[in-house]
Write a protein that holds these residues in place. Sequence first.
Motif, short mmCIF file in Angstrom:
data_model
loop_
_atom_site.label_atom_id
_atom_site.label_comp_id
_atom_site.label_asym_id
_atom_site.label_seq_id
_atom_site.Cartn_x
_atom_site.Cartn_y
_atom_site.Cartn_z
N TYR A 183 0.63 -1.02 0.06
CA TYR A 183 -0.03 0.47 0.02
C TYR A 183 0.93 1.64 -0.15
CZ TYR A 183 -4.39 2.39 0.99
OH TYR A 183 -5.51 3.39 0.69
N VAL A 184 1.57 0.92 0.74
CA VAL A 184 3.05 2.11 0.77
C VAL A 184 2.94 2.41 -0.08
CG1 VAL A 184 4.92 3.44 1.83
CG2 VAL A 184 3.31 2.28 3.03
N ALA A 185 3.85 1.64 -1.19
CA ALA A 185 4.52 1.61 -2.47
C ALA A 185 3.52 2.47 -3.66
CB ALA A 185 5.13 0.24 -3.17
N VAL A 186 2.01 1.50 -3.60
CA VAL A 186 1.18 2.36 -4.41
C VAL A 186 1.10 4.29 -3.86
CG1 VAL A 186 -1.25 2.20 -5.64
CG2 VAL A 186 -0.32 0.06 -4.80
N GLU A 187 0.82 3.99 -2.72
CA GLU A 187 0.41 5.84 -2.48
C GLU A 187 1.73 6.21 -3.11
OE1 GLU A 187 -1.74 6.77 0.05
OE2 GLU A 187 -2.87 5.60 -1.39
N LEU A 188 2.89 5.94 -3.01
CA LEU A 188 4.00 6.55 -3.38
C LEU A 188 3.98 7.17 -5.28
CD1 LEU A 188 6.97 5.46 -1.48
CD2 LEU A 188 6.67 7.23 -1.40
N ALA A 189 3.41 5.96 -5.63
CA ALA A 189 3.65 5.29 -6.84
C ALA A 189 2.71 7.06 -7.54
CB ALA A 189 3.18 4.15 -7.50
N LYS A 190 1.64 6.81 -6.69
CA LYS A 190 0.38 7.90 -6.80
C LYS A 190 1.33 9.58 -7.06
CE LYS A 190 -3.77 5.01 -6.20
NZ LYS A 190 -4.65 4.86 -5.26
N LYS A 191 1.79 9.49 -6.07
CA LYS A 191 2.36 10.77 -5.25
C LYS A 191 3.77 11.23 -6.52
CE LYS A 191 -0.31 12.17 -2.23
NZ LYS A 191 -0.63 13.77 -1.83
N ILE A 192 3.73 10.41 -7.33
CA ILE A 192 5.33 10.49 -8.05
C ILE A 192 4.18 10.68 -9.63
CG2 ILE A 192 6.90 10.10 -9.35
CD1 ILE A 192 7.85 8.00 -6.31
N LEU A 193 3.38 9.91 -10.18
CA LEU A 193 3.31 9.35 -10.81
C LEU A 193 1.20 10.00 -11.90
CD1 LEU A 193 5.42 6.66 -11.64
CD2 LEU A 193 5.62 8.28 -13.01
N GLY A 194 0.83 10.76 -10.12
CA GLY A 194 0.18 11.25 -11.09
C GLY A 194 -1.25 9.56 -10.91
N GLU A 195 -2.54 9.37 -11.48
CA GLU A 195 -2.54 8.21 -11.80
C GLU A 195 -2.26 7.11 -12.30
OE1 GLU A 195 -5.89 7.52 -11.01
OE2 GLU A 195 -6.43 9.31 -9.61
#
Lengths: 447, 281
Positions: A172-184
């Motif tokens: 979940y942390v990885a997904v949240e981070l990915a969203k903060k870097i790449l958006g959708e």
Amino acid sequence: MICLTHDFLVLGINHNTAPVLIREKVSFPGNHDGSITRFLTQTGDLLECIILSTCNRSEIIAVTKDPDSSVENLIRLISEIHGLNQDQIGPYFYIKKGQEAVRHLFRVTSSLDSMVLGEPQIVGQVKEAFRRDASANTTGPLLNRLMHRAFFTAKRVRTETGVALSAVSIAYVAVELAKKILGELEQRRTLLVGAGEMAELTARHLASLVKKPIKIINRTFENACELASQFEGTADSMEKLDDALAMADMVISSTGSCEPIIRFQQMKTVMRRRRHKPIFMIDIAMPRDIEPEVNDLDGVYLYNIDDLQSVVDENMGERRLEAEKAGRIVDQEVNKFINWTRSLEWAPTIVSLKEKFEEIRTNEMAKMNGKLGSLNEAEKDAVEILTKAIINKIAHGPIAFMKQSIKTKKINQHVDFVQRVFGLDEFVSGNEPEEAKTSEYEIDHRN
Amino acid sequence: MHLIFFKIAAIFYLLASIVYVTFLLRSENSKCLYGFAFILAGLVAHTVSIVHLFVAQGFFPMATGFDALSLFAWLVVAIHTTIQFRDPNPVLGAMAAPIATVLMLIASTFSYQITQPIVPVLKSWWLPIHVSFALAGNAVFTIMAMAGAMYIFQERLIKRKKIGRFHRILPSLETLDKLNRQALPIGFFFLTLGIISGALWASSAWGSYWNWDPKETWSLITWFAYAAMVHQRLALGWRGKKAAMLALAGFALVMFTFIGVSLLFVGHHSFVSLALRVVPA
């Protein structure tokens, strides 16, 4: 002596008190229609009842006249229902009464008592249990009010504290981070390096998030193809790694290689080819697949498994801090609720007091009727108003005295005192709110 | 009358600032809609104030420092509001609301009354056109700088692996970079129109397009800076942190041209300051 003769009772087992073996046995699977709740309510001599059963807890939330005998009854009934030995499961149960029961329920509903602090499902589960048992007619005014306040408390905790805010699992942390870097993430390209078990696990997790086919690169091309066919992705050999890196937005590396396979210089060239378009790289391999210096490149965000774990730990700590704040909210709400239940105790006495005074007044007025007969209408009205004002003024003292005592623990003594001084005992016969002449505060139990 | 609405707007902006900033310091889990509500209320009052002044004076209120700052604040809030409607973010609010408040406060130190006869050149339709474009450009660049500041902050947090509350409430890098990408050409377009309309006005008023007045010179410098930025972004593909830092540097230049030049130098644009210096009787 008057007091609220109904008490709240919570009887249950959870992940803290019972091993999973016991928890599995004491669940209430056949209760979709509330039939077991109804059975417990009737045979257990409960006034109101809700059964809450989740993977980690089974609880009976009840209103009863005699908590001690109810506890005994319930444990006996639960063992009978599940075909277990009473002595075997008895010790695993926790028993909460009155204010503690209220506090426990508020904490459970606010997810402060959950195995993963702040997990969001519990509110829904409690709501579902309440809905089911309310339609099975096993709840009444006290539990309805109690549950309503529990949901309100949970909502306050959710919006006013950060107890459920931060991610507490690595994925979940990885997904949240990915969203903060790449958006959708839907249209983002994912690259898996390595086709081992870890890669498969990650791919399974990602497949639900991204729409573009996942690219898989592996030293042995066959394994890559196999995994790719599983997830409708594409496979490539190790020689194409740089091209794949130039295209990808997210990279997850998990090879068993002893040497790093993505190096600083290599990545620098790749970033130039990408025109420094941001890339999120996750290194879950041990030893590392990606040189840590890569993180210093502009636009590269490299996290290894330890980084992710430490974010999880930090978030967990943050949740615990927030849980303290949440505890204070729960305390406030418990107090408010307890005050409400106490008002049930003095409310009938106030009504009796007023009735008694009014009775005295009308009696005395009747006696004086002969002497007052010569008065005209306006004068009669004035006498009426005068006498009413006098009894209201007199009643104000004892009423204020009882209301004040809500804040202290002496409510029962105070109410009792007022009853004795004004000789109200005969008015509140049976000592039960619903039997007092109090339509306004009447508690109407269905059973 | 318009002053009352102006003051109401300023108070709402101040309230929004307080709500937003305290929100940042707490750990609530929401989009801080109260702050946004205050901003919206302020925007409505502010609009009423400007329209009222327009009706009362009979020409577009653009002759004093009060008018210019007020309109600038209005534009910043208006652009910020459209962004918030698309993608609510409390951090952007926490920057826009205080800036609007400060602009309103500075504006209120100037007199809005035109006590001297207006210089004839100012009684021209070129005035609202020129000033509107110039201020619109400034406002867009202001918002762009805010996005840049948020980008640099968020980028730093992610690079250093400090994943806390601020990381969560800041928008994603992609969102912020997109804002920069979209704002840059719009702001540049307004700036260009502002300069061109100024030149046309100058030619109709004084017969020459360009007089090397300090404001004109600095505007040209600013224009070149943003032209370079557009080029870097489009042709060289600069993005992310570099683009964010350029947005901040560009903003410093814009502010100097807008405020610094008026204070330090005397030129045609001092018409505005002349009107300002009039002490109310």
